[in-house]
Design a protein around this motif. Structure first.
Motif, short mmCIF file in Angstrom:
data_model
loop_
_atom_site.label_atom_id
_atom_site.label_comp_id
_atom_site.label_asym_id
_atom_site.label_seq_id
_atom_site.Cartn_x
_atom_site.Cartn_y
_atom_site.Cartn_z
N MET A 1 9.21 -23.02 -11.75
CA MET A 1 8.71 -22.37 -12.97
C MET A 1 9.77 -21.42 -13.52
N SER A 2 9.98 -21.51 -14.83
CA SER A 2 11.05 -20.69 -15.42
C SER A 2 10.69 -19.21 -15.44
N THR A 3 9.48 -18.89 -15.90
CA THR A 3 9.08 -17.48 -15.89
C THR A 3 7.89 -17.29 -14.98
N LYS A 4 7.87 -16.17 -14.32
CA LYS A 4 6.75 -15.89 -13.40
C LYS A 4 5.49 -15.53 -14.19
N ILE A 5 4.34 -15.86 -13.62
CA ILE A 5 3.06 -15.51 -14.24
C ILE A 5 2.83 -14.01 -14.05
N LYS A 6 2.53 -13.34 -15.15
CA LYS A 6 2.31 -11.88 -15.09
C LYS A 6 0.84 -11.58 -14.82
N MET A 7 0.58 -10.55 -14.01
CA MET A 7 -0.77 -10.08 -13.75
C MET A 7 -0.99 -8.76 -14.47
N LEU A 8 -2.16 -8.59 -15.05
CA LEU A 8 -2.46 -7.37 -15.82
C LEU A 8 -3.04 -6.28 -14.92
N VAL A 9 -3.94 -6.69 -14.04
CA VAL A 9 -4.67 -5.72 -13.20
C VAL A 9 -4.34 -6.02 -11.74
N LEU A 344 -11.22 -13.11 -14.59
CA LEU A 344 -11.67 -11.82 -15.11
C LEU A 344 -10.75 -11.29 -16.20
N ASP A 345 -9.43 -11.56 -16.05
CA ASP A 345 -8.45 -10.99 -16.98
C ASP A 345 -8.04 -11.97 -18.08
N GLY A 346 -8.64 -13.17 -18.05
CA GLY A 346 -8.31 -14.17 -19.08
C GLY A 346 -6.89 -14.70 -18.97
N ILE A 347 -6.38 -14.84 -17.72
CA ILE A 347 -5.03 -15.40 -17.53
C ILE A 347 -5.17 -16.83 -17.01
N LYS A 348 -5.21 -17.77 -17.94
CA LYS A 348 -5.43 -19.19 -17.61
C LYS A 348 -4.37 -19.72 -16.65
N GLU A 349 -3.11 -19.28 -16.84
CA GLU A 349 -2.00 -19.78 -16.01
C GLU A 349 -2.20 -19.41 -14.54
N LEU A 350 -2.77 -18.22 -14.31
CA LEU A 350 -3.00 -17.75 -12.94
C LEU A 350 -4.07 -18.61 -12.26
N GLU A 352 -4.85 -21.71 -13.07
CA GLU A 352 -4.27 -23.06 -12.88
C GLU A 352 -3.30 -23.08 -11.70
N PHE A 353 -2.51 -22.00 -11.56
CA PHE A 353 -1.57 -21.93 -10.44
C PHE A 353 -2.33 -21.93 -9.11
N ALA A 354 -3.38 -21.10 -9.01
CA ALA A 354 -4.16 -21.01 -7.77
C ALA A 354 -4.81 -22.35 -7.44
N ASP A 355 -5.31 -23.05 -8.48
CA ASP A 355 -5.91 -24.38 -8.30
C ASP A 355 -4.89 -25.36 -7.72
N LYS A 356 -3.69 -25.32 -8.29
CA LYS A 356 -2.64 -26.25 -7.84
C LYS A 356 -2.19 -25.93 -6.42
N LYS A 396 4.85 -25.95 -0.24
CA LYS A 396 5.69 -25.58 -1.40
C LYS A 396 6.32 -26.80 -2.06
N LYS A 397 6.75 -27.74 -1.23
CA LYS A 397 7.36 -28.99 -1.74
C LYS A 397 6.38 -29.69 -2.69
N ARG A 398 5.14 -29.82 -2.24
CA ARG A 398 4.11 -30.50 -3.06
C ARG A 398 3.68 -29.67 -4.26
N LEU A 399 3.65 -28.36 -4.06
CA LEU A 399 3.31 -27.46 -5.18
C LEU A 399 4.36 -27.57 -6.30
N ASP A 400 5.64 -27.59 -5.92
CA ASP A 400 6.71 -27.71 -6.92
C ASP A 400 6.60 -29.01 -7.71
N GLU A 401 6.20 -30.09 -7.02
CA GLU A 401 6.00 -31.38 -7.71
C GLU A 401 4.89 -31.26 -8.75
N MET A 402 3.81 -30.56 -8.39
CA MET A 402 2.66 -30.40 -9.29
C MET A 402 2.99 -29.51 -10.49
N LEU A 403 3.86 -28.51 -10.25
CA LEU A 403 4.19 -27.56 -11.31
C LEU A 403 5.28 -28.11 -12.24
#
Length: 403
Positions: A1-9, A344-350, A352-356, A396-403
């Motif tokens: 992933m080029s940029t990291k997912i930011k967390m608000l809270v 809760l914070d409306g961060i769809k990318e977070l 999706e990342f956890a799902d993957k 991690k190998k499989r996660l990188d393929e999914m991302l």
């Protein structure tokens, strides 16, 4: 992933003990930090620091969950006499889980992580069974006393208005042991509603079991409160969802669960839930293959690994020996917390990342790459057994393929 997912809270992060503490750091290093700008408020719930702070750190962590809404917890040691000696503790501190649950109240939901190449030991089970465990009172908030001589033990209640009722528990003729337990109507009501809501979410039947034939006041109160709330608030919702709620004795529930195909939410009082969730997890494969989340009535969430600190592996690790420790429950504690934070914070990318990350973890095992504990259970001759850290790199190998 080029940029990291930011967390608000921030997430409330509660570190733990022994082998799970080692795994905790590795999961963050390999599977989370490269992808997420992790924002946590950190609490060290390792036994040494709990002892240093007289267990105040555990209370502070629970209060932080109230503040931020979501916590993630590593497995921790609940000390017995041996641990008091080993760690030179000031006293035998209570279970951190018990302390946190008492402060947050609520219900612990535990569900097995299903992988298609490990079949449950109970042949008829083909759907997951969720244990809904009340998280307040009972033996976890008990008062105990070791009787050393003859005497009378009484249960005494002094009301605010000054009325006193007393009942004889036992006339001791010699030494023995005593325990006093309690629960609160409000907590039982929260427990009941959490169970009804969870069953509706999953569209699964809800069973509740206790021993009201023996405990004609304590357990009967649970049974009555569940029935009253069901009749008033949930009956029509359950009928619309075409699911049912019923009460049965705990021994009957055990025999019926074993003969069932699974696919229900089984609500249990605190201690029953502790035992039954271990039974269900083990019968589905492993204690390390179980998700666990505490849901409080105010909408606080605490995700945890529902197993111990893997002491034997830790001692081997200290000797420089290779270990093959299953990290699935700890990974799923993190994914559950990140997902909830994202929701809760409306961060769809977070979310999706956890799902993957969950899918990548399951895929790793289903492609016959796993830790030693699972290799003994899997239905295949071609299994790649990996050590503790390499299992995470395989994910991690499989996660990188999914991302």
């Amino acid at each position: 992933m080029s940029t990291k997912i930011k967390m608000l809270v921030p997430l409330v992060e509660m570190d733990g003990d022994e082998m799970t503490r080692i795994i905790w750091a590795k999961i963050k290093e390999i599977l989370i930090n490269p992808y997420v700008e992790l924002n946590t408020e950190y609490y060290d719930l390792g036994l040494k620091y709990r002892d240093e702070t007289n267990d105040q750190v555990t209370v502070d962590a629970a209060e932080a969950i109230k503040k931020y809404g979501v916590g993630v917890k590593c497995a921790t040691i609940t000390p017995n006499a041996d641990r008091v000696k080993e760690y030179n503790l000031k006293k035998m501190w209570k279970s951190p889980n018990g302390t946190i649950r008492a402060i947050l109240d609520g219900t612990v939901f535990r569900t097995p992580i299903i992988v298609n190449n490990i079949k449950p030991f109970v042949r008829t089970w083909n759907k997951p069974i969720t244990i809904a465990r009340h998280a307040y009172g009972d033996v976890y908030k008990n008062v105990e006393y070791r009787v050393q001589e003859a005497g009378k033990a009484e249960l005494v209640f002094t009301s605010k208005s000054g009325n006193i009722t007393r009942q004889t528990i036992q006339d001791f003729e010699g030494s023995g042991v005593l325990m006093g337990m309690h629960n609160l109507d409000e907590s039982i009501k929260s427990f009941a509603r959490a169970c009804f809501n969870y069953a509706l979410d999953l569209k699964q039947d809800l069973w509740f079991s206790s021993k009201d034939t023996i405990s004609k006041i304590y357990d009967h109160t649970f049974k009555d409160i569940f029935q009253e709330i069901y009749d008033k608030e949930y009956k029509s919702k359950f009928e619309d969802a075409k699911i049912e709620y019923f009460y049965t004795l705990v021994d009957d529930a055990v025999s019926r669960i074993i003969r069932s195909e699974g696919g229900m939410v089984w609500a249990c009082k605190n201690y029953d839930g502790d035992v039954m969730s271990d039974m269900v997890a083990t019968a589905f494969g492993s204690l390390a293959m179980m998700t666990s989340v505490l849901v409080s009535p105010e909408g606080y969430y605490e995700y945890e690994a529902a197993h111990g600190t893997v002491q034997r592996h830790y001692y081997n690790h200290l000797k420089g020996m290779e270990t093959s420790t299953n990290s699935m429950a700890t990974i799923f504690a993190w994914t559950g917390a990140l997902k909830k934070r994202g929701e809760l914070d409306g961060i769809k990318e977070l979310v999706e990342f956890a799902d993957k990350l969950e899918k990548a973890s399951i895929k790793t095992i289903e492609e016959n790459c796993m830790t030693k504990d699972l290799a003994q259970l899997v239905e295949s001759n071609e299994v790649k057994v990996v050590n503790t850290e390499n299992f995470l790199w395989e994910i991690k190998k499989r996660l990188d393929e999914m991302l």
